[in-house]
Design a protein around this motif. Structure first.
Motif, short mmCIF file in Angstrom:
data_model
loop_
_atom_site.label_atom_id
_atom_site.label_comp_id
_atom_site.label_asym_id
_atom_site.label_seq_id
_atom_site.Cartn_x
_atom_site.Cartn_y
_atom_site.Cartn_z
N ARG A 131 -10.19 77.75 -75.09
CA ARG A 131 -9.51 76.46 -74.85
C ARG A 131 -8.30 76.64 -73.94
O ARG A 131 -8.01 75.79 -73.10
N GLU A 132 -7.60 77.74 -74.10
CA GLU A 132 -6.46 78.02 -73.23
C GLU A 132 -6.94 78.22 -71.80
O GLU A 132 -6.32 77.74 -70.84
N ALA A 133 -8.07 78.93 -71.64
CA ALA A 133 -8.62 79.17 -70.31
C ALA A 133 -9.01 77.85 -69.65
O ALA A 133 -8.76 77.63 -68.46
N VAL A 134 -9.62 76.95 -70.42
CA VAL A 134 -10.02 75.65 -69.88
C VAL A 134 -8.80 74.86 -69.40
O VAL A 134 -8.82 74.25 -68.33
N GLN A 135 -7.73 74.89 -70.18
CA GLN A 135 -6.52 74.17 -69.79
C GLN A 135 -5.93 74.70 -68.49
O GLN A 135 -5.51 73.94 -67.62
N VAL A 136 -5.91 76.03 -68.36
CA VAL A 136 -5.36 76.64 -67.15
C VAL A 136 -6.25 76.34 -65.94
O VAL A 136 -5.77 75.96 -64.87
N LEU A 137 -7.56 76.48 -66.13
CA LEU A 137 -8.49 76.25 -65.02
C LEU A 137 -8.56 74.77 -64.63
O LEU A 137 -8.85 74.44 -63.48
N GLN A 138 -8.27 73.89 -65.59
CA GLN A 138 -8.26 72.46 -65.27
C GLN A 138 -7.13 72.12 -64.31
O GLN A 138 -7.24 71.21 -63.49
N ARG A 139 -6.04 72.87 -64.37
CA ARG A 139 -4.94 72.64 -63.42
C ARG A 139 -5.35 73.00 -62.00
O ARG A 139 -4.80 72.49 -61.04
N ILE A 140 -6.33 73.88 -61.89
CA ILE A 140 -6.79 74.32 -60.57
C ILE A 140 -7.90 73.42 -60.04
O ILE A 140 -7.82 72.90 -58.92
N PHE A 141 -8.94 73.23 -60.84
CA PHE A 141 -10.12 72.50 -60.38
C PHE A 141 -10.10 71.02 -60.74
O PHE A 141 -10.93 70.25 -60.27
N ARG A 142 -9.20 70.62 -61.61
CA ARG A 142 -8.91 69.22 -61.93
C ARG A 142 -10.15 68.43 -62.35
O ARG A 142 -10.37 67.30 -61.93
N PHE A 143 -10.99 69.04 -63.17
CA PHE A 143 -12.19 68.38 -63.69
C PHE A 143 -11.82 67.51 -64.88
O PHE A 143 -10.78 67.68 -65.51
N ARG A 144 -12.69 66.59 -65.22
CA ARG A 144 -12.44 65.72 -66.37
C ARG A 144 -12.99 66.35 -67.64
O ARG A 144 -14.02 67.03 -67.62
N THR A 145 -12.31 66.12 -68.76
CA THR A 145 -12.75 66.62 -70.05
C THR A 145 -12.99 65.47 -71.04
O THR A 145 -13.28 65.72 -72.20
N CYS A 146 -12.87 64.24 -70.56
CA CYS A 146 -13.05 63.08 -71.43
C CYS A 146 -14.54 62.79 -71.63
O CYS A 146 -15.40 63.37 -70.98
N SER A 147 -14.83 61.86 -72.54
CA SER A 147 -16.22 61.49 -72.83
C SER A 147 -16.59 60.12 -72.25
O SER A 147 -17.59 59.52 -72.65
N LEU A 148 -15.80 59.63 -71.30
CA LEU A 148 -16.08 58.33 -70.70
C LEU A 148 -17.41 58.34 -69.95
O LEU A 148 -17.78 59.34 -69.34
N ASP A 149 -18.11 57.21 -69.99
CA ASP A 149 -19.35 57.05 -69.24
C ASP A 149 -18.98 56.45 -67.88
O ASP A 149 -18.82 55.24 -67.75
N ILE A 150 -18.83 57.29 -66.88
CA ILE A 150 -18.35 56.84 -65.57
C ILE A 150 -19.52 56.77 -64.59
O ILE A 150 -20.18 57.78 -64.33
N VAL A 151 -19.75 55.59 -64.05
CA VAL A 151 -20.84 55.37 -63.10
C VAL A 151 -20.25 55.01 -61.75
O VAL A 151 -19.41 54.10 -61.64
N GLU A 152 -20.67 55.72 -60.71
CA GLU A 152 -20.15 55.45 -59.37
C GLU A 152 -20.47 54.01 -58.95
O GLU A 152 -21.58 53.52 -59.14
N GLY A 153 -19.48 53.34 -58.39
CA GLY A 153 -19.68 51.99 -57.89
C GLY A 153 -19.51 50.89 -58.92
O GLY A 153 -19.60 49.71 -58.57
N ASP A 154 -19.25 51.24 -60.17
CA ASP A 154 -19.03 50.23 -61.20
C ASP A 154 -17.75 49.46 -60.86
O ASP A 154 -16.68 50.07 -60.72
N PRO A 155 -17.82 48.13 -60.71
CA PRO A 155 -16.63 47.34 -60.34
C PRO A 155 -15.45 47.53 -61.29
O PRO A 155 -14.29 47.41 -60.89
N LYS A 156 -15.75 47.84 -62.55
CA LYS A 156 -14.67 48.01 -63.53
C LYS A 156 -13.82 49.24 -63.23
O LYS A 156 -12.67 49.32 -63.69
#
Length: 241
Positions: A131-156
């Protein structure tokens, strides 16, 4: 550690290998029955030098998974040890730690669509270190860790307010399309290559990408790659703080 027949019976990692190995042979050390049995079988040692702490963490777990050493057998329980997952079927793949790498719902037995074809790394021996590694690497690659259902082009998406991780520059906020799907995929692919390769290899690839972006006058992309390169080069410095 290998037995007399040359079979690998234990894999481990250490920052200072001589100290780690010597600790097994101190007369006053209380090793317990498991380690005592291990020492009775050890005949030779072999070692692999890694470029940093994170590479050692990944290398240890790849070797355990591939070789399945006798004294690492406790890692065969997939439900006990953590794994790192990168989804593939979502428009904006996410990264998370789980103890259920197959993603099977225990109640229904079904596998969610986003978990199909997901890339799974592990098992890992230490959940805290992962988990510590993920936190550090997230600062570099800035990936999402949330569980949101994100669809490209969704007006919302345009009206969605990003979370704190975007404000502290640990996520590029695909939730409100602050980054394109193609650019986000590039970052995720780069992160996956980092997990699969030596640091020197991924740095060489990224420097080539940065030079190419500069030649094409894509200065924003080149600057982002430059920042990622600098962060990777300082990775162990960050980890030691």
């Amino acid at each position: 550690m290998k037995d007399a027949a040359g079979v690998v019976i234990y894999v481990g990692k250490a920052l200072r290998l001589p100290d780690r190995v010597a600790s097994y042979f101190i007369p006053s050390a209380e090793l317990g029955p498991r380690k005592s049995s291990l020492l009775d079988e050890v005949h030779t040692f072999d070692y692999l030098t890694c470029e940093g702490e994170w590479e050692a963490l990944l290398a240890e777990n790849r070797l355990i998974k591939d070789i399945k050493p006798k004294y690492n057998e406790r890692l065969t329980d997939d439900k006990t040890f953590p794994y790192l997952v990168i989804t593939q079927r979502e428009d904006y793949p996410r990264v998370f730690v789980t103890r259920n790498p197959g993603g099977v719902d225990p109640k229904t037995g079904n596998v969610p669509p986003e978990m199909r074809s997901a890339r799974v790394f592990g098992p890992f021996t230490n959940a805290g270190a992962l988990r510590e590694a993920v936190q550090v690497l997230q600062r570099i690659f800035r990936f999402r860790t949330c569980s949101l259902d994100i669809v490209e082009g969704d007006p919302k998406n345009r009206f969605f307010r990003p979370c704190l991780l975007h404000a502290i520059e640990q996520c590029t906020a695909p939730c409100n399309e602050s980054i394109s799907k193609a650019r986000y995929r590039e970052d995720i692919d780069r992160f996956a290559r980092f997990l699969d390769s030596k640091r020197s290899v991924i740095l060489r690839e990224m420097k080539a990408e940065m030079a190419e972006a500069s030649e094409k006058l894509e200065f924003e992309r080149a600057a982002a790659l430059r920042d990622q390169i600098r962060a990777i080069e300082k990775l162990d410095e960050r980890a030691s703080r």
